[in-house]
Design a protein around this motif. Structure first.
Motif, PDB file in Angstrom:
ATOM      1  N   GLY A  90      45.019  56.130  42.310  1.00 36.77           N
ATOM      2  CA  GLY A  90      43.838  55.289  42.498  1.00 36.77           C
ATOM      3  C   GLY A  90      44.229  53.839  42.572  1.00 36.77           C
ATOM      4  O   GLY A  90      45.304  53.430  42.102  1.00 36.77           O
ATOM      5  N   LEU A  91      43.373  53.027  43.200  1.00 37.79           N
ATOM      6  CA  LEU A  91      43.644  51.606  43.401  1.00 37.79           C
ATOM      7  C   LEU A  91      43.068  50.786  42.261  1.00 37.79           C
ATOM      8  O   LEU A  91      41.889  50.917  41.928  1.00 37.79           O
ATOM      9  CB  LEU A  91      43.045  51.139  44.729  1.00 37.79           C
ATOM     10  CG  LEU A  91      43.280  49.666  45.086  1.00 37.79           C
ATOM     11  CD1 LEU A  91      44.743  49.416  45.439  1.00 37.79           C
ATOM     12  CD2 LEU A  91      42.377  49.234  46.241  1.00 37.79           C
ATOM     13  N   GLN A  92      43.893  49.928  41.650  1.00 39.74           N
ATOM     14  CA  GLN A  92      43.440  48.925  40.691  1.00 39.74           C
ATOM     15  C   GLN A  92      43.513  47.573  41.388  1.00 39.74           C
ATOM     16  O   GLN A  92      44.588  47.035  41.619  1.00 39.74           O
ATOM     17  CB  GLN A  92      44.318  48.936  39.431  1.00 39.74           C
ATOM     18  CG  GLN A  92      44.240  50.215  38.624  1.00 39.74           C
ATOM     19  CD  GLN A  92      45.160  50.209  37.411  1.00 39.74           C
ATOM     20  OE1 GLN A  92      45.925  49.263  37.187  1.00 39.74           O
ATOM     21  NE2 GLN A  92      45.092  51.261  36.612  1.00 39.74           N
ATOM     22  N   ARG A  93      42.348  47.038  41.756  1.00 38.78           N
ATOM     23  CA  ARG A  93      42.304  45.785  42.517  1.00 38.78           C
ATOM     24  C   ARG A  93      42.879  44.620  41.704  1.00 38.78           C
ATOM     25  O   ARG A  93      42.700  44.540  40.503  1.00 38.78           O
ATOM     26  CB  ARG A  93      40.863  45.456  42.904  1.00 38.78           C
ATOM     27  CG  ARG A  93      40.473  45.976  44.281  1.00 38.78           C
ATOM     28  CD  ARG A  93      39.176  45.306  44.737  1.00 38.78           C
ATOM     29  NE  ARG A  93      38.791  45.696  46.080  1.00 38.78           N
ATOM     30  CZ  ARG A  93      39.212  45.086  47.185  1.00 38.78           C
ATOM     31  NH1 ARG A  93      40.034  44.055  47.088  1.00 38.78           N
ATOM     32  NH2 ARG A  93      38.820  45.491  48.377  1.00 38.78           N
ATOM     33  N   TYR A  94      43.544  43.717  42.432  1.00 36.25           N
ATOM     34  CA  TYR A  94      44.033  42.504  41.806  1.00 36.25           C
ATOM     35  C   TYR A  94      42.906  41.518  41.525  1.00 36.25           C
ATOM     36  O   TYR A  94      42.910  40.830  40.515  1.00 36.25           O
ATOM     37  CB  TYR A  94      45.054  41.809  42.717  1.00 36.25           C
ATOM     38  CG  TYR A  94      46.361  42.529  42.861  1.00 36.25           C
ATOM     39  CD1 TYR A  94      47.060  43.000  41.754  1.00 36.25           C
ATOM     40  CD2 TYR A  94      46.922  42.724  44.121  1.00 36.25           C
ATOM     41  CE1 TYR A  94      48.281  43.643  41.905  1.00 36.25           C
ATOM     42  CE2 TYR A  94      48.146  43.358  44.270  1.00 36.25           C
ATOM     43  CZ  TYR A  94      48.818  43.823  43.156  1.00 36.25           C
ATOM     44  OH  TYR A  94      50.020  44.449  43.305  1.00 36.25           O
ATOM     45  N   GLY A  95      41.969  41.408  42.453  1.00 35.13           N
ATOM     46  CA  GLY A  95      40.906  40.422  42.334  1.00 35.13           C
ATOM     47  C   GLY A  95      39.557  41.046  42.565  1.00 35.13           C
ATOM     48  O   GLY A  95      39.388  42.269  42.519  1.00 35.13           O
ATOM     49  N   VAL A  96      38.551  40.207  42.804  1.00 28.66           N
ATOM     50  CA  VAL A  96      37.180  40.701  42.935  1.00 28.66           C
ATOM     51  C   VAL A  96      36.922  41.331  44.299  1.00 28.66           C
ATOM     52  O   VAL A  96      36.105  42.237  44.436  1.00 28.66           O
ATOM     53  CB  VAL A  96      36.172  39.559  42.670  1.00 28.66           C
ATOM     54  CG1 VAL A  96      36.235  39.120  41.221  1.00 28.66           C
ATOM     55  CG2 VAL A  96      36.421  38.365  43.601  1.00 28.66           C
ATOM     56  N   TYR A 375      44.439  50.584  27.943  1.00 25.98           N
ATOM     57  CA  TYR A 375      44.609  49.497  28.907  1.00 25.98           C
ATOM     58  C   TYR A 375      43.502  49.546  29.956  1.00 25.98           C
ATOM     59  O   TYR A 375      42.906  48.512  30.291  1.00 25.98           O
ATOM     60  CB  TYR A 375      45.978  49.615  29.578  1.00 25.98           C
ATOM     61  CG  TYR A 375      46.143  48.724  30.788  1.00 25.98           C
ATOM     62  CD1 TYR A 375      46.505  47.396  30.659  1.00 25.98           C
ATOM     63  CD2 TYR A 375      45.926  49.229  32.078  1.00 25.98           C
ATOM     64  CE1 TYR A 375      46.655  46.581  31.770  1.00 25.98           C
ATOM     65  CE2 TYR A 375      46.075  48.421  33.193  1.00 25.98           C
ATOM     66  CZ  TYR A 375      46.432  47.101  33.033  1.00 25.98           C
ATOM     67  OH  TYR A 375      46.564  46.291  34.139  1.00 25.98           O
ATOM     68  N   VAL A 376      43.211  50.722  30.473  1.00 29.16           N
ATOM     69  CA  VAL A 376      42.178  50.863  31.497  1.00 29.16           C
ATOM     70  C   VAL A 376      40.817  50.453  30.947  1.00 29.16           C
ATOM     71  O   VAL A 376      40.006  49.820  31.640  1.00 29.16           O
ATOM     72  CB  VAL A 376      42.146  52.314  32.037  1.00 29.16           C
ATOM     73  CG1 VAL A 376      41.001  52.505  33.024  1.00 29.16           C
ATOM     74  CG2 VAL A 376      43.475  52.647  32.715  1.00 29.16           C
ATOM     75  N   GLY A 382      36.947  43.810  30.685  1.00 28.70           N
ATOM     76  CA  GLY A 382      37.243  42.461  31.168  1.00 28.70           C
ATOM     77  C   GLY A 382      36.604  42.189  32.518  1.00 28.70           C
ATOM     78  O   GLY A 382      36.093  41.093  32.766  1.00 28.70           O
ATOM     79  N   ALA A 383      36.603  43.186  33.407  1.00 27.28           N
ATOM     80  CA  ALA A 383      35.969  43.014  34.718  1.00 27.28           C
ATOM     81  C   ALA A 383      34.467  42.789  34.576  1.00 27.28           C
ATOM     82  O   ALA A 383      33.876  41.983  35.310  1.00 27.28           O
ATOM     83  CB  ALA A 383      36.245  44.241  35.577  1.00 27.28           C
ATOM     84  N   ARG A 384      33.843  43.491  33.632  1.00 30.76           N
ATOM     85  CA  ARG A 384      32.397  43.314  33.418  1.00 30.76           C
ATOM     86  C   ARG A 384      32.089  41.922  32.884  1.00 30.76           C
ATOM     87  O   ARG A 384      31.108  41.285  33.299  1.00 30.76           O
ATOM     88  CB  ARG A 384      31.887  44.387  32.454  1.00 30.76           C
ATOM     89  CG  ARG A 384      31.959  45.805  33.012  1.00 30.76           C
ATOM     90  CD  ARG A 384      31.516  46.834  31.993  1.00 30.76           C
ATOM     91  NE  ARG A 384      31.770  48.201  32.480  1.00 30.76           N
ATOM     92  CZ  ARG A 384      31.481  49.299  31.803  1.00 30.76           C
ATOM     93  NH1 ARG A 384      30.929  49.211  30.596  1.00 30.76           N
ATOM     94  NH2 ARG A 384      31.751  50.490  32.317  1.00 30.76           N
ATOM     95  N   PHE A 393      35.190  33.947  31.363  1.00 33.43           N
ATOM     96  CA  PHE A 393      36.213  34.999  31.345  1.00 33.43           C
ATOM     97  C   PHE A 393      36.797  35.206  32.739  1.00 33.43           C
ATOM     98  O   PHE A 393      36.064  35.377  33.715  1.00 33.43           O
ATOM     99  CB  PHE A 393      35.627  36.323  30.845  1.00 33.43           C
ATOM    100  CG  PHE A 393      36.678  37.366  30.523  1.00 33.43           C
ATOM    101  CD1 PHE A 393      37.103  37.559  29.218  1.00 33.43           C
ATOM    102  CD2 PHE A 393      37.249  38.143  31.513  1.00 33.43           C
ATOM    103  CE1 PHE A 393      38.078  38.495  28.905  1.00 33.43           C
ATOM    104  CE2 PHE A 393      38.223  39.079  31.224  1.00 33.43           C
ATOM    105  CZ  PHE A 393      38.645  39.264  29.910  1.00 33.43           C
ATOM    106  N   MET A 394      38.105  35.173  32.798  1.00 27.03           N
ATOM    107  CA  MET A 394      38.835  35.546  34.007  1.00 27.03           C
ATOM    108  C   MET A 394      40.089  36.294  33.557  1.00 27.03           C
ATOM    109  O   MET A 394      40.832  35.793  32.710  1.00 27.03           O
ATOM    110  CB  MET A 394      39.231  34.315  34.823  1.00 27.03           C
ATOM    111  CG  MET A 394      40.069  34.653  36.063  1.00 27.03           C
ATOM    112  SD  MET A 394      40.533  33.211  37.063  1.00 27.03           S
ATOM    113  CE  MET A 394      38.966  32.849  37.841  1.00 27.03           C
TER     114      MET A 394
END
Length: 476
Positions: A90-96, A375-376, A382-384, A393-394
């Motif tokens: 699966g893909l874990q995006r680097y950014g938004v 970690y996931v 963190g994304a939320r 938060f970034m």
């Protein structure tokens, strides 16, 4: 009035970019490089790890007028395509979104572009010229070519951009100890390749991602090339029990290992045996120096001053930042050269130390944590928070990769954010069980707002960055 002369040792990507920036600012630059001209196919077999262009590197290339040219030679990578042992990738995006991506580019392609551009700006390159000695008192250097013919050259102002094995650093250290410390990682790497696929789609696997096969103590990664191939790199311990490079001495033993641990990857590497037996094992270490310069006579930049492992993809980007800062400081007529060198070190050394630390942490993350449920969960929470209160938060990776906030700030802020995420997930590891309102309140009570993101912030400080930066980061 004659232009001030600068002698630059090292014509790799950082040296060539710095040479162009200095020439654009009115300096007379001569660059000596021990390797062959990169425009004549000088890459060493098995030493071609692709470079990852992120915002910091692109910012430096924009300053030189070269960002668009570099992007035309690059492949966009949206995130990490994680291939766990169970095969459920699966893909874990680097950014938004696609405004926050990194770019895979061949080192030799980028180097050739930068050398061309530096020559256009008036830089004189001398390839096949290795630095042998540097007499800092007499301000003269000795160079030796491939035929062992020596020549001397006046060098009143020396800059070393000659990489982790810097000859100028060695000469400076003989003259005045620099406080050199090398910390081996104990792990090495070997380069392999997935060739282009036949048919209309020349990429054998998803092209717009950095592929990771995490396996705990070791891993493989694959980065795309614009021609359709992928550079595959195996990272694992140099010594010790199976698997290590000690125990995987040849293609026969390695093939059995790959069949078991990377069964979907091995069939894609059509020249596996030739590559494995023909390519050397590279070593990985982190370089630290107490001092990067000797008064006004010599200074080190890039890997010559702060070599690091490739696990954050920031070595070149950090070196490119060095180049912009140093060129601007030297061009400031109000500063003496010695003061410019000292200020350069004071600005850049804390940031180099910070990205070196984050790089080592990222190795553990890439080979192990990306498939760790804890970690996931932190990644999701963190994304939320980043979506709900982006001013507070970034994720640290985004700060490092898609902003110009200093590495030192990103490291400190990232550690504080991680501690908060740990606390929020203490009662339950499931991010769905965490009240987002309560999490936001805890975040605001714990941390100040992030600096405003402004594109025209100086790389030399933590000045806020432009309001439009968040929407167009990653584009040239």
């Amino acid at each position: 009035m004659a232009k001030q002369a600068i002698t630059l040792i090292g014509g790799g990507p950082v040296g060539a970019l710095l040479a162009r920036l200095l020439a654009q600012r009115g300096f007379a630059v001569k660059t000596f490089e021990k390797r062959r001209n990169p425009r004549r196919g000088s890459s060493v077999r098995g030493r071609t790890i692709n470079l990852a262009l992120a915002e910091r590197g692109l910012h430096a290339l924009r300053a030189a007028g070269l960002a668009e040219h570099a992007l035309q030679r690059s492949v966009m990578m949206r995130g990490r395509m994680v291939h766990p042992p169970d095969g459920a990738c699966g893909l874990q995006r680097y950014g938004v979104d696609d405004s926050e991506v990194i770019w895979s580019i061949s080192r030799s392609e980028l180097n050739a572009l930068l050398v061309d551009a530096a020559e256009e700006a008036g830089v004189r390159f001398h390839f096949g010229q290795a630095l042998t000695t540097a007499d800092l008192d007499a301000q003269r250097i000795t160079l030796t070519d491939s035929n062992r013919v020596q020549r001397e050259h006046d060098a009143t102002l020396l800059i070393g951009a000659d990489g982790a094995g810097s000859a100028l650093r060695a000469a400076m250290n003989l003259y005045q100890p620099l406080g050199i410390r090398v910390e081996p990682l104990g792990h090495g790497y070997k380069e392999l390749e997935i060739p282009p696929a036949s048919g209309r789609n020349r990429f054998a696997i998803e092209p717009h991602a950095l592929h990771i096969w995490p396996r705990g103590r070791y891993m493989c990664i694959a980065t795309p090339n614009i021609a359709g191939s992928f550079n595959v790199t195996l990272f694992m311990p140099l010594h010790g029990p199976y698997p290590s490079f000690d125990t995987l001495r040849d293609a026969a033993t390695a093939s059995a290992f790959f069949s078991k641990d990377f069964p979907e990857l091995l069939p894609l590497m059509l020249r596996f045996a030739d590559d494995y037996d023909g390519h050397p094992v590279g070593t990985l270490a982190t370089l630290y120096l107490d001092s990067w310069h000797i008064d006004k006579r010599a200074v080190l930049v890039g890997d010559a001053a702060h070599a690091m492992a490739p696990f954050h993809g920031q070595g070149m980007n950090c070196g490119f930042e060095d180049a912009v800062v140093l060129a601007d400081l030297l061009a400031d007529a109000s500063r003496e050269t010695a003061d410019a060198f000292a200020e350069f070190q004071s600005i850049r050394k804390p940031n180099a130390d910070a990205i070196a630390a984050m790089t080592l942490e990222n190795y553990i993350e890439m080979r192990d944590s990306v498939v760790d449920p804890r970690y996931v969960s932190k990644l999701e929470l963190g994304a939320r928070l980043a979506q709900r209160v982006p001013e507070y938060f970034m994720p640290r990776y985004r700060m490092v990769t898609f902003t110009l906030l200093s590495y030192a700030y990103a490291y400190e802020r990232g550690c504080a954010q991680d501690r908060l995420l740990e606390q929020l997930l203490q009662a339950s590891p499931n991010p769905d069980d965490v009240s987002l309102d309560a999490a936001v309140s805890a975040l605001k009570a714990t941390l100040p707002p992030l600096p405003l993101l402004r594109r025209d912030s100086a790389l030399m400080d933590d000045a806020p960055i432009n309001a439009d930066y968040a929407t167009d980061a990653g584009h040239a």
